[in-house]
Design a protein around this motif. Structure first.
Motif, PDB file in Angstrom:
ATOM      1  N   LEU A   1       3.202   5.256   3.831  1.00  0.00           N
ATOM      2  CA  LEU A   1       1.923   4.586   4.006  1.00  0.00           C
ATOM      3  C   LEU A   1       1.050   5.315   4.550  1.00  0.00           C
ATOM      4  O   LEU A   1      -0.016   4.927   5.203  1.00  0.00           O
ATOM      5  N   THR A   2       0.851   6.747   4.003  1.00  0.00           N
ATOM      6  CA  THR A   2      -0.380   7.470   4.773  1.00  0.00           C
ATOM      7  C   THR A   2      -1.642   7.075   3.939  1.00  0.00           C
ATOM      8  O   THR A   2      -1.687   6.920   2.493  1.00  0.00           O
ATOM      9  N   PRO A   3      -2.518   6.951   4.698  1.00  0.00           N
ATOM     10  CA  PRO A   3      -4.158   6.475   4.284  1.00  0.00           C
ATOM     11  C   PRO A   3      -4.502   7.588   3.391  1.00  0.00           C
ATOM     12  O   PRO A   3      -4.198   8.784   3.535  1.00  0.00           O
ATOM     13  N   LEU A   4      -5.439   7.391   2.249  1.00  0.00           N
ATOM     14  CA  LEU A   4      -5.752   8.208   1.520  1.00  0.00           C
ATOM     15  C   LEU A   4      -6.676   9.338   2.088  1.00  0.00           C
ATOM     16  O   LEU A   4      -6.874  10.502   1.876  1.00  0.00           O
ATOM     17  N   TRP A   5      -7.101   8.865   3.327  1.00  0.00           N
ATOM     18  CA  TRP A   5      -7.976   9.939   4.016  1.00  0.00           C
ATOM     19  C   TRP A   5      -7.460  10.738   5.186  1.00  0.00           C
ATOM     20  O   TRP A   5      -7.956  11.605   5.889  1.00  0.00           O
ATOM     21  N   ARG A   6      -6.051  10.286   5.294  1.00  0.00           N
ATOM     22  CA  ARG A   6      -5.190  11.285   6.102  1.00  0.00           C
ATOM     23  C   ARG A   6      -4.246  12.138   5.437  1.00  0.00           C
ATOM     24  O   ARG A   6      -3.664  12.087   4.480  1.00  0.00           O
ATOM     25  N   SER A   7      -4.235  13.403   6.023  1.00  0.00           N
ATOM     26  CA  SER A   7      -3.602  14.525   5.405  1.00  0.00           C
ATOM     27  C   SER A   7      -2.160  14.486   5.784  1.00  0.00           C
ATOM     28  O   SER A   7      -1.249  14.978   4.981  1.00  0.00           O
ATOM     29  N   THR A   8      -1.898  14.269   7.217  1.00  0.00           N
ATOM     30  CA  THR A   8      -0.657  14.229   7.545  1.00  0.00           C
ATOM     31  C   THR A   8       0.224  12.816   7.147  1.00  0.00           C
ATOM     32  O   THR A   8      -0.139  11.879   7.193  1.00  0.00           O
ATOM     33  N   PRO A   9       1.346  13.219   6.414  1.00  0.00           N
ATOM     34  CA  PRO A   9       2.130  11.958   5.815  1.00  0.00           C
ATOM     35  C   PRO A   9       2.430  11.069   6.911  1.00  0.00           C
ATOM     36  O   PRO A   9       3.089  11.354   7.984  1.00  0.00           O
ATOM     37  N   ARG A  10       2.531   9.587   6.592  1.00  0.00           N
ATOM     38  CA  ARG A  10       3.063   8.730   7.691  1.00  0.00           C
ATOM     39  C   ARG A  10       4.280   7.860   7.006  1.00  0.00           C
ATOM     40  O   ARG A  10       3.812   6.953   6.178  1.00  0.00           O
ATOM     41  N   TRP A  11       5.236   8.182   7.010  1.00  0.00           N
ATOM     42  CA  TRP A  11       6.681   7.518   6.753  1.00  0.00           C
ATOM     43  C   TRP A  11       7.053   6.310   7.478  1.00  0.00           C
ATOM     44  O   TRP A  11       7.108   6.655   8.912  1.00  0.00           O
ATOM     45  N   GLU A  12       7.337   5.456   7.009  1.00  0.00           N
ATOM     46  CA  GLU A  12       7.802   4.234   7.679  1.00  0.00           C
ATOM     47  C   GLU A  12       9.180   3.686   7.312  1.00  0.00           C
ATOM     48  O   GLU A  12       9.384   3.573   5.802  1.00  0.00           O
ATOM     49  N   PRO A  13      10.038   3.188   8.187  1.00  0.00           N
ATOM     50  CA  PRO A  13      11.456   2.550   7.563  1.00  0.00           C
ATOM     51  C   PRO A  13      11.123   1.211   6.960  1.00  0.00           C
ATOM     52  O   PRO A  13      10.369   0.672   7.452  1.00  0.00           O
TER      53      PRO A  13
ATOM     54  N   GLY B   1       0.826  -1.118  -0.231  1.00  0.00           N
ATOM     55  CA  GLY B   1      -0.092  -0.042  -0.032  1.00  0.00           C
ATOM     56  C   GLY B   1       0.902   1.215  -0.102  1.00  0.00           C
ATOM     57  O   GLY B   1       0.159   2.377   0.106  1.00  0.00           O
ATOM     58  N   ALA B   2       2.310   1.018  -0.197  1.00  0.00           N
ATOM     59  CA  ALA B   2       2.977   2.275   0.087  1.00  0.00           C
ATOM     60  C   ALA B   2       2.846   3.152  -1.179  1.00  0.00           C
ATOM     61  O   ALA B   2       2.545   2.629  -2.528  1.00  0.00           O
ATOM     62  N   ARG B   3       2.322   4.688  -0.994  1.00  0.00           N
ATOM     63  CA  ARG B   3       2.171   5.573  -2.305  1.00  0.00           C
ATOM     64  C   ARG B   3       3.431   6.129  -2.970  1.00  0.00           C
ATOM     65  O   ARG B   3       3.342   6.135  -4.130  1.00  0.00           O
ATOM     66  N   SER B   4       4.580   5.911  -2.078  1.00  0.00           N
ATOM     67  CA  SER B   4       5.956   6.402  -2.713  1.00  0.00           C
ATOM     68  C   SER B   4       6.905   5.866  -1.940  1.00  0.00           C
ATOM     69  O   SER B   4       6.880   5.445  -0.603  1.00  0.00           O
ATOM     70  N   GLY B   5       8.126   6.224  -2.306  1.00  0.00           N
ATOM     71  CA  GLY B   5       9.345   6.002  -1.554  1.00  0.00           C
ATOM     72  C   GLY B   5      10.251   6.996  -1.449  1.00  0.00           C
ATOM     73  O   GLY B   5      10.702   7.787  -2.535  1.00  0.00           O
ATOM     74  N   LEU B   6      11.085   7.041  -0.402  1.00  0.00           N
ATOM     75  CA  LEU B   6      12.430   7.885  -0.334  1.00  0.00           C
ATOM     76  C   LEU B   6      13.639   6.991   0.069  1.00  0.00           C
ATOM     77  O   LEU B   6      13.526   5.998   0.738  1.00  0.00           O
ATOM     78  N   LEU B   7      14.801   7.596  -0.747  1.00  0.00           N
ATOM     79  CA  LEU B   7      15.929   6.635  -0.490  1.00  0.00           C
ATOM     80  C   LEU B   7      17.107   7.850   0.050  1.00  0.00           C
ATOM     81  O   LEU B   7      17.181   8.936  -0.555  1.00  0.00           O
ATOM     82  N   ALA B   8      17.542   7.521   0.993  1.00  0.00           N
ATOM     83  CA  ALA B   8      18.525   8.289   1.769  1.00  0.00           C
ATOM     84  C   ALA B   8      19.773   7.645   2.168  1.00  0.00           C
ATOM     85  O   ALA B   8      19.904   6.630   2.525  1.00  0.00           O
ATOM     86  N   VAL B   9      20.909   8.643   1.930  1.00  0.00           N
ATOM     87  CA  VAL B   9      22.203   8.249   2.203  1.00  0.00           C
ATOM     88  C   VAL B   9      22.530   9.276   3.440  1.00  0.00           C
ATOM     89  O   VAL B   9      22.310  10.511   3.352  1.00  0.00           O
TER      90      VAL B   9
END
Length: 208
Positions: A141-153, A122-130
């Protein structure tokens, strides 16, 4: 937008860790889909957990048993392989058209990167960090009904495990392609949102 991505990644830094570069990413065309045996079954939904709690113990145990788990049941695994056959053929055609996007197999560092991404269903996008210590990926993993982003490792390796990061543009559809190489000889190709972001990411990692 890039500043926003830096802020999102900074919230996952360890004490004293320095962020070097951040980029959006998605697997490049041609990246195979990991088999279910490596990804594992999806976590039960809230409704599923509620139903399981209402069942008698023996019945709930059967539902969790190897008979219904395609990772451990040979018949279920065979059925799963049959269901995946059209996807395998489609992925083969994509690799022939766009080139390979994974080297080293599923048990290499690059393969495990794709497996970890697939587990973030269900991930909407991803970030790669160094950073100066690690390379890590985050999943939105932000649900469609939620405005605040929820990023998970989603995945991480020590910085020393990354031995190469190159621009690897291919044709019109992969102008933002990057190739990430690992110490075990495996590699994976990913796409940034646009070529400028890929250029900045590769340059920053080289300087950092």
């Amino acid at each position: 937008m890039n500043q926003e991505r830096h802020e999102q990644a900074r919230s996952f830094l360890h004490p004293g860790e320095r962020l070097v570069a951040v980029s959006s990413y998605e697997p490049a065309p041609g990246a195979p889909t990991p088999p279910d045996s490596l990804v594992g079954p999806p976590p039960p939904s809230a409704l599923g957990r509620q139903i399981e709690r209402s069942l008698p113990g023996p019945v709930a145990a059967v539902l969790r048993s190897r008979v219904l788990d395609p990772r451990r049941s040979a018949p279920a695994a065979a059925a799963n392989a049959f269901d995946r056959a059209p996807d395998v053929l489609d992925e083969l055609g994509t690799r022939m058209m766009h080139g390979a996007a994974l080297g080293g197999g599923w048990h290499g560092t690059a393969g495990q990167f794709l497996v970890a991404r697939s587990r973030a269903r269900g991930a909407r996008s991803g970030l790669l960090a160094v950073t100066d210590r690690r390379c890590f990926a985050l999943s939105d993993l932000t649900p469609l009904w939620r405005s605040t982003p929820r990023w998970e490792p989603a995945w991480e390796v020590p910085r020393s495990a990354v031995t190469g990061l190159y621009r690897d543009a291919k044709g019109v559809l992969q102008r933002s392609r990057m190739r990430v190489e690992f110490a075990d000889g495996s590699w994976v190709a990913v796409l940034a949102s646009h070529p400028g972001e890929a250029d900045a990411f590769v340059a920053a990692v080289g300087r950092g």
